[in-house]
Design a protein around this motif. Structure first.
Motif, PDB file in Angstrom:
ATOM      1  N   ILE A 159       0.650  -1.636   0.256  1.00 15.49           N
ATOM      2  CA  ILE A 159      -0.098  -0.306   0.100  1.00 15.49           C
ATOM      3  C   ILE A 159       1.023   1.745   0.123  1.00 15.49           C
ATOM      4  O   ILE A 159       1.799   0.949   0.346  1.00 15.49           O
ATOM      5  CB  ILE A 159      -0.619  -0.176   0.649  1.00 15.49           C
ATOM      6  CG1 ILE A 159      -0.158   0.043   2.166  1.00 15.49           C
ATOM      7  CG2 ILE A 159      -2.338  -1.145   0.889  1.00 15.49           C
ATOM      8  CD1 ILE A 159      -0.935  -0.487   3.694  1.00 15.49           C
ATOM      9  N   LEU A 160       0.495   2.118  -0.501  1.00 13.89           N
ATOM     10  CA  LEU A 160       0.752   3.696  -0.726  1.00 13.89           C
ATOM     11  C   LEU A 160       0.234   4.276   1.440  1.00 13.89           C
ATOM     12  O   LEU A 160      -0.738   4.013   1.749  1.00 13.89           O
ATOM     13  CB  LEU A 160       0.254   4.425  -1.530  1.00 13.89           C
ATOM     14  CG  LEU A 160       0.448   4.444  -2.181  1.00 13.89           C
ATOM     15  CD1 LEU A 160       0.302   5.598  -3.661  1.00 13.89           C
ATOM     16  CD2 LEU A 160       2.037   3.814  -2.570  1.00 13.89           C
ATOM     17  N   LEU A 161       1.252   4.893   2.028  1.00 18.81           N
ATOM     18  CA  LEU A 161       0.893   5.743   3.051  1.00 18.81           C
ATOM     19  C   LEU A 161      -0.285   7.138   2.368  1.00 18.81           C
ATOM     20  O   LEU A 161      -1.066   6.768   3.250  1.00 18.81           O
ATOM     21  CB  LEU A 161       2.422   6.684   3.305  1.00 18.81           C
ATOM     22  CG  LEU A 161       1.303   7.611   4.287  1.00 18.81           C
ATOM     23  CD1 LEU A 161       1.467   6.994   5.378  1.00 18.81           C
ATOM     24  CD2 LEU A 161       2.728   8.526   5.127  1.00 18.81           C
TER      25      LEU A 161
ATOM     26  N   VAL B 196      10.405  -0.875   2.900  1.00 18.71           N
ATOM     27  CA  VAL B 196       9.863   0.173   3.198  1.00 18.71           C
ATOM     28  C   VAL B 196      10.445   1.120   1.504  1.00 18.71           C
ATOM     29  O   VAL B 196      11.589   1.103   1.742  1.00 18.71           O
ATOM     30  CB  VAL B 196       9.794   1.067   4.142  1.00 18.71           C
ATOM     31  CG1 VAL B 196      10.846   1.461   4.981  1.00 18.71           C
ATOM     32  CG2 VAL B 196       8.873   2.157   4.243  1.00 18.71           C
ATOM     33  N   LYS B 197      10.027   2.348   1.349  1.00 25.37           N
ATOM     34  CA  LYS B 197      10.566   3.187  -0.088  1.00 25.37           C
ATOM     35  C   LYS B 197      11.315   4.071   0.940  1.00 25.37           C
ATOM     36  O   LYS B 197      10.793   5.044   2.160  1.00 25.37           O
ATOM     37  CB  LYS B 197       9.223   3.771  -0.937  1.00 25.37           C
ATOM     38  CG  LYS B 197       9.072   2.829  -1.821  1.00 25.37           C
ATOM     39  CD  LYS B 197      10.643   2.270  -2.251  1.00 25.37           C
ATOM     40  CE  LYS B 197      10.018   0.713  -3.429  1.00 25.37           C
ATOM     41  NZ  LYS B 197      10.983   1.104  -5.143  1.00 25.37           N
TER      42      LYS B 197
ATOM     43  N   LEU C 149       4.428  -5.975   5.036  1.00 28.22           N
ATOM     44  CA  LEU C 149       4.341  -5.015   4.601  1.00 28.22           C
ATOM     45  C   LEU C 149       5.074  -4.258   3.349  1.00 28.22           C
ATOM     46  O   LEU C 149       6.156  -4.451   3.749  1.00 28.22           O
ATOM     47  CB  LEU C 149       4.555  -4.197   5.561  1.00 28.22           C
ATOM     48  CG  LEU C 149       3.846  -2.388   5.229  1.00 28.22           C
ATOM     49  CD1 LEU C 149       2.286  -2.715   4.942  1.00 28.22           C
ATOM     50  CD2 LEU C 149       3.901  -1.559   6.894  1.00 28.22           C
ATOM     51  N   PHE C 150       4.345  -4.182   2.455  1.00 27.90           N
ATOM     52  CA  PHE C 150       4.935  -3.004   1.443  1.00 27.90           C
ATOM     53  C   PHE C 150       4.683  -1.793   2.009  1.00 27.90           C
ATOM     54  O   PHE C 150       3.647  -1.117   1.649  1.00 27.90           O
ATOM     55  CB  PHE C 150       5.450  -3.536   0.477  1.00 27.90           C
ATOM     56  CG  PHE C 150       6.062  -3.117  -0.732  1.00 27.90           C
ATOM     57  CD1 PHE C 150       7.126  -3.596  -1.429  1.00 27.90           C
ATOM     58  CD2 PHE C 150       5.807  -1.495  -1.458  1.00 27.90           C
ATOM     59  CE1 PHE C 150       7.947  -3.161  -2.280  1.00 27.90           C
ATOM     60  CE2 PHE C 150       6.094  -0.822  -2.431  1.00 27.90           C
ATOM     61  CZ  PHE C 150       7.663  -1.338  -3.157  1.00 27.90           C
ATOM     62  N   LEU C 151       5.759  -0.843   2.215  1.00 25.95           N
ATOM     63  CA  LEU C 151       5.004   0.202   2.219  1.00 25.95           C
ATOM     64  C   LEU C 151       5.696   2.003   1.832  1.00 25.95           C
ATOM     65  O   LEU C 151       7.005   2.095   1.254  1.00 25.95           O
ATOM     66  CB  LEU C 151       5.265   0.751   3.799  1.00 25.95           C
ATOM     67  CG  LEU C 151       4.722   2.366   4.125  1.00 25.95           C
ATOM     68  CD1 LEU C 151       3.228   2.636   3.859  1.00 25.95           C
ATOM     69  CD2 LEU C 151       4.660   2.650   6.067  1.00 25.95           C
ATOM     70  N   SER C 152       4.967   2.252   0.013  1.00 28.65           N
ATOM     71  CA  SER C 152       5.994   3.594  -0.613  1.00 28.65           C
ATOM     72  C   SER C 152       4.806   4.362  -0.275  1.00 28.65           C
ATOM     73  O   SER C 152       3.803   4.506   0.717  1.00 28.65           O
ATOM     74  CB  SER C 152       5.778   2.781  -1.515  1.00 28.65           C
ATOM     75  OG  SER C 152       6.200   4.376  -2.676  1.00 28.65           O
ATOM     76  N   SER C 153       5.407   5.850  -0.711  1.00 25.56           N
ATOM     77  CA  SER C 153       3.576   7.076  -0.401  1.00 25.56           C
ATOM     78  C   SER C 153       4.165   7.943  -1.588  1.00 25.56           C
ATOM     79  O   SER C 153       5.393   8.041  -2.230  1.00 25.56           O
ATOM     80  CB  SER C 153       4.340   7.655   0.281  1.00 25.56           C
ATOM     81  OG  SER C 153       3.076   8.333   1.104  1.00 25.56           O
ATOM     82  N   GLY C 154       3.313   8.841  -1.908  1.00 23.01           N
ATOM     83  CA  GLY C 154       3.279   9.993  -2.975  1.00 23.01           C
ATOM     84  C   GLY C 154       4.025  10.865  -1.335  1.00 23.01           C
ATOM     85  O   GLY C 154       4.370  11.038  -0.572  1.00 23.01           O
ATOM     86  N   VAL C 155       4.501  11.975  -1.920  1.00 25.28           N
ATOM     87  CA  VAL C 155       4.907  13.523  -1.478  1.00 25.28           C
ATOM     88  C   VAL C 155       3.504  13.988  -0.613  1.00 25.28           C
ATOM     89  O   VAL C 155       3.954  14.904  -1.537  1.00 25.28           O
ATOM     90  CB  VAL C 155       6.061  13.969  -1.983  1.00 25.28           C
ATOM     91  CG1 VAL C 155       7.251  14.663  -1.363  1.00 25.28           C
ATOM     92  CG2 VAL C 155       7.212  12.476  -2.204  1.00 25.28           C
TER      93      VAL C 155
END
Length: 489
Positions: free
Chosen positions: A69-71, A152-153, A116-122
């Protein structure tokens, strides 16, 4: 806890956020085996197995055993190729750290996921976004005592202190290079630069090397056999409090050598959004391995999602076969002793997508063939199409007690449909075959034509879900179909 959606001005439930942010995460393909073994412990939740995390892929290329998911899919940047760019009008959502923890733990307890695989937009700025991701991991590791795998990214331009602290809580970190050349980056992602991306990549590399040395290992490359069994634990010494909103509240460096990114770091490049040739992509990949000690470089065939004169037209098929060939070439760099300059050159900058890169190289170096199986060195065997790392080792061992023939090679695991054109046993080829490039190319492309077609025309499968959707009648989207083949060997 509910949060206002900037797009709709209404509250979103946790399930609605999950639907938006899990879907938005599917374009990041950097999922692989965890590379970390960690046993369960009384009073804690979960464990990690070095080869057992990402064992199955959904129709869009995602590993179904990770909660991916994305944060947040909000972003201050406006990269032309990105679905989540600032100028796109689409539903937006942002998780709180506590919400991600609750989802991860509840899905784990239901045996839906293993990590968990965690990424996000800024969101707001890079440091704020990275702090939110750090707090998520801190809560998981301390309050919830989660011992499962976490990837995590790292967010470029975030404060180095936050990236460092996150590295002590994650198993793997990655910083996406995104576009392989500075020119492509300037045209499609003007808010980003390679220098900003490579800085945290170097920081993570240095942290991994320091950790290896601190436990008596060697600082050499990630794949060196001396470092194949790293010891230590991310739980060696965990800070006793959660960081606040400000950097000054972050705990300092640990006094004991807790594991820092023990599963290594990776990156991802987009294929097909810009006009780089295979030689440029492969030399960039090789440089990343050599200079930044990466565990993996991932390739993502670009799916046209945005209208822009600098991008391929909407409806253009993703270059899945090209992506597949690059993954095969990456395998040759990492395990077969090839160099990018051997496989391609400025004068011949692209692979023949109709044959795999090893065959393509062999067809251009027919002066080295045929190879006598009973006399060739291990290194020479590795360069024969149809002979892999394991089968080459089996050949070397089997020769100690007998003279090998073609039947014996088949039992060992050699793929004779390719190898037969390049080898002899006891001085004879399997068939009377002319060693001539055009003839062998026709033979090999005929052998691979069916698999090539299947890669370029992926079948439509129902996307696997964490929820019950067996009666869902919505057909898969073009991007779901486009990512049905991950291209990984």
């Amino acid at each position: 806890m509910e949060k206002k959606s900037p797009s709709f001005g209404k509250t979103l439930s946790l399930e609605e956020k999950l639907a938006i942010l899990a879907d938005a995460a599917k374009y990041d393909v950097a999922c692989t085996s965890s590379g970390v073994s960690r046993r369960g412990e009384k009073g804690s939740l979960g464990n990690a197995c070095a080869a057992g995390i990402c064992h199955s892929f959904a129709s869009d290329g995602r590993c179904i055993s990770l909660l991916k998911i994305l944060l947040s899919n909000e972003c201050i940047y406006d990269c032309k190729y990105c679905l989540n760019r600032r100028s796109n009008d689409q539903p937006r959502a942002t998780f709180t750290p506590e919400e991600i923890c609750r989802l991860t733990v509840e899905f784990y307890r239901r045996n839906y996921i293993e990590g968990l695989f965690l990424s996000s937009g800024v969101v707001k700025n890079p440091t704020y976004t990275m702090e939110q991701m750090y707090q998520t991991l801190y809560l998981l590791r301390t309050k919830y005592r989660f011992r499962g795998y976490i990837h995590v990214k790292a967010i470029p331009q975030a404060a180095p202190e936050v990236i460092e602290m996150t590295g002590y809580l994650a198993d793997r970190m990655s910083v996406n290079l995104e576009l392989p050349t500075a020119d492509g980056m300037q045209r499609l992602a003007p808010n980003k630069s390679h220098s900003h991306i490579l800085k945290p990549m170097r920081q993570i590399q240095n942290g991994i090397s320091e950790y290896r040395l601190s436990i008596g290992k060697d600082s050499r490359m990630e794949r060196h056999q001396i470092n194949s069994q790293l010891s230590g634990s991310i739980f060696s010494e965990v800070p006793d409090r959660i960081s606040g909103e400000s950097l000054k509240d972050l705990p300092g460096r640990r006094r004991k050598p807790a594991a820092f990114v023990p599963a290594g770091q990776s990156t991802q490049m987009i294929i097909g959004a810009t006009q780089e040739n295979d030689y440029q992509l492969l030399t960039t990949t090789q440089a990343l391995y050599q200079k930044f000690d990466l565990k993996r470089v991932f390739f993502s065939a670009y799916v046209p999602l945005n209208e822009d004169p600098l991008l391929p037209d909407l409806g253009t098929a993703p270059p899945l076969l090209r992506e597949h060939r690059l993954y095969q070439a990456d395998w040759l760099l990492r395990f077969y002793g090839f160099h990018a300059e051997e496989l391609l050159s400025p004068g011949r900058p692209n692979f023949n997508v109709l044959v795999d890169p090893k065959c393509d190289w062999a067809l251009r170096h027919l002066e080295l063939f045929p190879v006598e199986i009973n006399r060739a060195s291990y290194e020479e065997l590795l360069r024969v199409p149809g002979i892999g790392v394991k089968s080459a080792m089996r050949i070397v061992r089997a020769r100690h007690g007998s003279v090998l023939d073609f039947d014996g090679l088949k039992k060992i695991g050699v793929v004779l449909k390719r190898a037969k054109y390049f080898i002899t046993c006891k001085g004879k080829m399997m068939y009377a075959i002319p060693i001539e490039e055009d003839f062998l190319t026709r033979q090999l492309t005929g052998e691979d034509s069916r698999s090539n077609w299947e890669i370029e025309h992926p079948q439509t499968y129902r996307q696997l879900s964490l929820f019950e959707d067996m009666n869902m009648e919505m057909p898969p989207t073009v991007e779901d179909v486009g990512k049905s083949v991950s291209g990984q060997l």
